[in-house]
Write a protein that holds these residues in place. Structure first.
Motif, short mmCIF file in Angstrom:
data_model
loop_
_atom_site.label_atom_id
_atom_site.label_comp_id
_atom_site.label_asym_id
_atom_site.label_seq_id
_atom_site.Cartn_x
_atom_site.Cartn_y
_atom_site.Cartn_z
N THR A 194 103.99 -69.53 -8.56
CA THR A 194 103.32 -69.47 -7.65
C THR A 194 102.86 -70.89 -7.20
O THR A 194 103.24 -70.77 -5.71
N ALA A 195 102.74 -71.69 -7.93
CA ALA A 195 103.12 -73.09 -7.45
C ALA A 195 103.90 -73.24 -6.05
O ALA A 195 104.53 -73.99 -4.82
N THR A 196 105.74 -73.23 -7.49
CA THR A 196 106.35 -73.46 -6.82
C THR A 196 106.33 -72.39 -5.49
O THR A 196 107.09 -72.76 -3.98
N LEU A 197 106.27 -71.64 -5.50
CA LEU A 197 106.28 -70.42 -3.87
C LEU A 197 105.04 -71.04 -2.41
O LEU A 197 105.82 -70.88 -2.05
N PHE A 198 103.61 -71.21 -3.25
CA PHE A 198 103.23 -71.94 -1.88
C PHE A 198 103.86 -73.06 -1.88
O PHE A 198 103.54 -72.89 -0.31
N THR A 199 104.69 -74.14 -2.72
CA THR A 199 105.55 -75.29 -2.19
C THR A 199 105.87 -74.87 -0.93
O THR A 199 106.23 -75.82 0.23
N VAL A 200 106.81 -73.97 -1.54
CA VAL A 200 107.86 -73.24 -0.53
C VAL A 200 107.06 -73.52 1.17
O VAL A 200 107.57 -74.16 2.06
N LEU A 201 106.45 -72.28 0.92
CA LEU A 201 105.99 -71.95 2.01
C LEU A 201 104.87 -72.53 2.51
O LEU A 201 105.29 -73.24 4.34
#
Length: 413
Positions: A44-51
């Motif tokens: 989730t942290a990776t996804l939110f960071t990318v977005l």
């Protein structure tokens, strides 16, 4: 010897005897729950960071505007997986989806689904939980796992930094003995984390909604069973009694009048007729045919015509109501008239009913002695339960000396 099985939740398992707890699957389930939390939090942290980076770095305004809604929509699936993970530490508890159902077949319906989800309060709670999970929770999960097993690993790994066997062996044995102790902090944090997750992602209104849906399913199942019993009685026992009554009537015609056999057959014929009348009353009580065929006003008129007390009926409806509502209203009137005949000493009853703002309002008033008590076994408590099963309310006003008013308010929209 089989391992002891501990039922309940992880928090309850910690309170059990140490040997039973350590032999159970709870330490392993808790460890799996925390490991899954670490992996989900990192993803989730990776996804939110990318977005977030995509929304901030790109010059296209539209993409930047979409970054935040995409995070919120992604948090829905993060929360769904978190609710599914609760089964590891709360296997007997069902975490229902708190979102209201929205069709998402066509592209238009999918856009409506997105708009509905972004407006729901639970979506914001899920987004907040996902943010907290990114920033804190998965780090804490990993820290608990590392700290719980770091100390035993230090002692077990003594051969890597100690060459003296006299000191090395006791340290390794002590390290292995510490492994069961590590199960307690892991399970305790897993239970606490699950309780926090449930409090945020499965709010009370969702639990109440699931209870309401469960109650509705039970009411529907009960109605199906009621119809089956009514059909079996109507097509089975009643038809056999009709045939028996006809055969006894024909047998009476073939016997000499006044003979002993004719007297016995006449008595049997009368008993068969009484049994037929009773089973017809029973069928009518299980599922009144007049209600199914002609609706509530006609069914109330039928009840009034058979009541031992004069009844004035004024029930006007715009059309047929939902079947559960009609049944509940019918049995309210039926039980109320039975109570009037048995307990009130009334000389007259008035029944009024109509639909007001998508709600059926039904009132039964008698001029009896009053003092009706729902706790006195008069069936009023059962009526309240029947009305509550369709999300209605039942009000009783019965002062000593009368009159008595029963008001049923049933949703029929």
């Amino acid at each position: 010897m089989t391992a002891a099985v501990i039922r309940g939740t992880a928090m309850q398992a910690i309170a059990q005897r140490p040997w039973g707890f350590l032999r159970s699957a709870w330490p392993w389930r808790s460890l799996a729950y925390l490991v899954a939390g670490v992996l989900l939090g990192a993803a989730t942290a990776t996804l939110f960071t990318v977005l977030a980076v995509a929304g901030a770095a790109l010059a296209i305004v539209l993409i930047g505007f979409l970054a935040f809604p995409l995070m919120m929509l992604a948090s829905i699936y993060v929360a769904r997986f978190e609710r599914w993970l609760l089964r590891l530490v709360e296997p007997g508890v069902v975490a229902a989806d708190p979102h209201r159902p929205v069709p998402a077949g066509t592209w238009r319906e999918r856009w409506q689904w997105v708009r509905a989800r972004l407006r729901e309060p639970i979506t914001w709670r899920e987004f907040g939980y996902a943010v907290v999970s990114c920033l804190t929770l998965w780090w804490v999960d990993g820290a608990v796992i590392v700290i719980a097993f770091y100390v035993p690993a230090v002692f077990i790994g003594a051969p890597t930094y100690i060459s003296d066997p006299v000191a090395m062996v006791p340290m390794m044995v002590f390290g292995f003995l510490l492994i069961p102790v590590a199960a307690y902090p892991v399970t305790a944090w897993a239970a606490a984390r699950a309780a926090m997750t449930r409090a945020v992602l499965v709010p009370l209104d969702a639990k109440l909604g699931e209870a309401v849906r469960s109650r509705a399913r039970l009411v529907d199942a009960f109605e199906v069973e009621r119809r089956r019993i009514e059909r079996d009685l109507h097509d089975g026992a009643q038809q056999r009694l009709v045939t028996l009554s006809l055969k006894l009537g024909l047998a009476r015609l073939d016997l000499p009048p006044g003979s002993p056999a004719a007297v016995q057959v006449a008595e049997a014929h009368e008993l068969a007729r009484q049994a037929l009348d009773e089973i017809r009353e029973l069928i009518n009580g299980v599922h009144p045919q007049v209600l199914a065929d002609r609706g509530l006003p006609a069914a109330v008129e039928d009840l009034a015509s058979r009541a031992p007390v004069p009844v004035d009926v004024d029930v006007s409806l715009p059309g047929r109501l939902p079947r559960p509502v009609e049944l509940a209203a019918y049995f309210v009137v039926s039980e109320a008239l039975t109570n009037v005949a048995r307990h009130s000493g009334a000389s007259r009853v008035g029944i009024t009913g109509g639909v007001e703002a998508d709600r059926l309002v039904l009132e039964i008033m008698d001029d009896g002695r009053g003092g009706a008590d729902p706790d006195a076994g008069t069936g009023l408590a059962g009526l309240g339960d029947r009305v509550a099963a369709v999300d209605g309310t039942l009000t009783l006003l019965s002062p000593a000396g009368g009159p008595t008013l029963i008001r049923a308010d049933l949703p029929c929209g």
